[in-house]
Design a protein around this motif. Structure first.
Motif, mmCIF file in Angstrom:
data_model
loop_
_atom_site.group_PDB
_atom_site.id
_atom_site.type_symbol
_atom_site.label_atom_id
_atom_site.label_comp_id
_atom_site.label_asym_id
_atom_site.label_seq_id
_atom_site.Cartn_x
_atom_site.Cartn_y
_atom_site.Cartn_z
ATOM 1 N N ILE A 1 -12.427 -9.984 21.207
ATOM 2 C CA ILE A 1 -12.203 -8.715 20.504
ATOM 3 C C ILE A 1 -10.899 -8.764 19.709
ATOM 4 N N HIS B 1 -20.186 -0.722 29.801
ATOM 5 C CA HIS B 1 -19.123 -1.137 30.719
ATOM 6 C C HIS B 1 -19.616 -2.228 31.669
ATOM 7 N N MET C 1 -14.274 -0.836 26.873
ATOM 8 C CA MET C 1 -15.184 -0.541 25.761
ATOM 9 C C MET C 1 -16.488 0.077 26.272
ATOM 10 N N PRO C 2 -16.881 1.217 25.714
ATOM 11 C CA PRO C 2 -16.166 2.030 24.726
ATOM 12 C C PRO C 2 -15.128 2.921 25.388
ATOM 13 N N SER C 3 -14.273 3.521 24.575
ATOM 14 C CA SER C 3 -13.259 4.430 25.090
ATOM 15 C C SER C 3 -13.841 5.835 25.210
ATOM 16 N N HIS D 1 -6.433 0.628 24.963
ATOM 17 C CA HIS D 1 -7.679 0.384 24.246
ATOM 18 C C HIS D 1 -7.419 -0.322 22.923
ATOM 19 N N TYR D 2 -8.462 -1.023 22.455
ATOM 20 C CA TYR D 2 -8.468 -1.619 21.130
ATOM 21 C C TYR D 2 -9.040 -0.607 20.135
ATOM 22 N N ASP E 1 -12.735 -0.245 20.615
ATOM 23 C CA ASP E 1 -13.197 0.644 21.689
ATOM 24 C C ASP E 1 -13.498 2.043 21.154
ATOM 25 N N VAL F 1 -16.685 1.864 18.723
ATOM 26 C CA VAL F 1 -17.947 1.814 19.461
ATOM 27 C C VAL F 1 -18.247 3.169 20.089
#
Length: 294
Positions: free
Chosen positions: A56, A130, A174-176, A218-219, A222, A225
């Motif tokens: 990621i 998840h 992922m996801p947030s 988080h990215y 995240d 998505v």
């Protein structure tokens, strides 16, 4: 002879209302318990979570997304700022969502059902992802140069060692759902409100996005998505038609300000006596008593 009748109360009455409330509380609590329990199933997939995290991180750099470090450096300009971000991450997510649902349940029943169903679809899809794609958050990657602001500055909701954390799955980045739920809160309030300022609710998901990225929980992916899954949920769950209860709640302020409703009239409707109430028949020489037996 005239019969005396007592007007019927609201459909169902208080007992039915209590049953509906208890059912909703059990439904939401049960769904949340299943979700939390399901997340813990992937806590022991450490190697896979870090391999996915490396992929990621590299993908974001290949797409030239802004670095998460740029947001974190802004937060690190002062202890108060970064601690406020950590507090927002730890303390706003669940209370804000709960308050949002309670307000909808009491004031906008039709929108409540729609929102609850959308959140259920979103959260269920998130649980599947998840479990299928464990992902270590950026604060765990040494090569990113990011720090765990929760552990360094506090407060934090996670233990320092992910394997020892029995209350949260730290590999479910992922996801947030922090962002997904915040975005749905904003969409739901915009849909259920008639305020000219309702677009300001979008500040909540925007602030949430900056917080989850700046604290290295988080990215960017995240949040992207989560937004995509929410979009699918919104397509699957039909928008509600405004219910009578919603109209009544909407018109409370109009009644209070005297916008044309007669005193004592039900909220949510302007009374036109000629149009709304059909005239009763009249007999020659005698008045007709409503409810009288011939």
């Amino acid at each position: 002879m005239t019969s005396h009748t007592t007007p019927a109360g609201p459909a169902g009455g208080p007992r039915a209302a209590r049953r509906r409330l208890i059912r909703e509380l059990l439904l939401v609590a049960g769904f949340f318990t299943v979700y939390k329990a399901g997340r813990l199933l992937s806590t022991d997939r450490t190697g896979e979570a870090f391999r996915n995290a490396d992929w990621i991180w590299d993908a974001e750099r290949a797409l030239h997304l802004p670095g998460e470090g740029a947001i974190q450096r802004l937060l690190l300009h002062g202890d108060v700022l970064v601690q406020s971000a950590n507090t927002y991450y730890a303390g706003v997510h669940f209370p804000a969502t709960a308050a949002f649902l309670i307000w909808l349940y009491l004031r906008r029943p039709g929108h409540y059902l729609w929102t609850r169903r959308v959140l259920a679809v979103l959260t269920g899809a998130a649980l599947v992802l998840h479990l299928a794609y464990p992902l270590a958050p950026p604060r765990m990657l040494a090569d990113t140069g990011l720090i765990d602001t929760g552990q360094v500055y506090g407060p934090t909701v996670y233990r320092a060692a992910p394997d020892a954390d029995t209350l949260a799955n730290q590999f479910a980045a992922m996801p947030s759902l922090h962002f997904g739920w915040a975005l749905m809160l904003a969409i739901g309030m915009i849909a259920a409100s008639r305020s000219r300022w309702r677009a300001l609710w979008l500040l909540h998901p925007l602030l949430t996005l900056l917080v989850i990225v700046g604290t290295a929980n988080h990215y960017w992916f995240d949040a992207l998505v989560a937004a995509a899954l929410l979009g699918v949920a919104l397509l699957l769950v039909p928008r509600p038609r405004t219910s009578e209860q919603d109209l009544e709640a909407d018109s409370d302020s109009d009644v209070d300000s005297g916008s044309g409703s007669e005193p004592g009239a039900p909220a949510g409707a302007d009374i036109d006596a000629d149009a709304a109430v059909p005239s009763l028949p009249r007999q020659q020489g005698a008045d007709v008593v409503v409810g009288a037996r011939p």
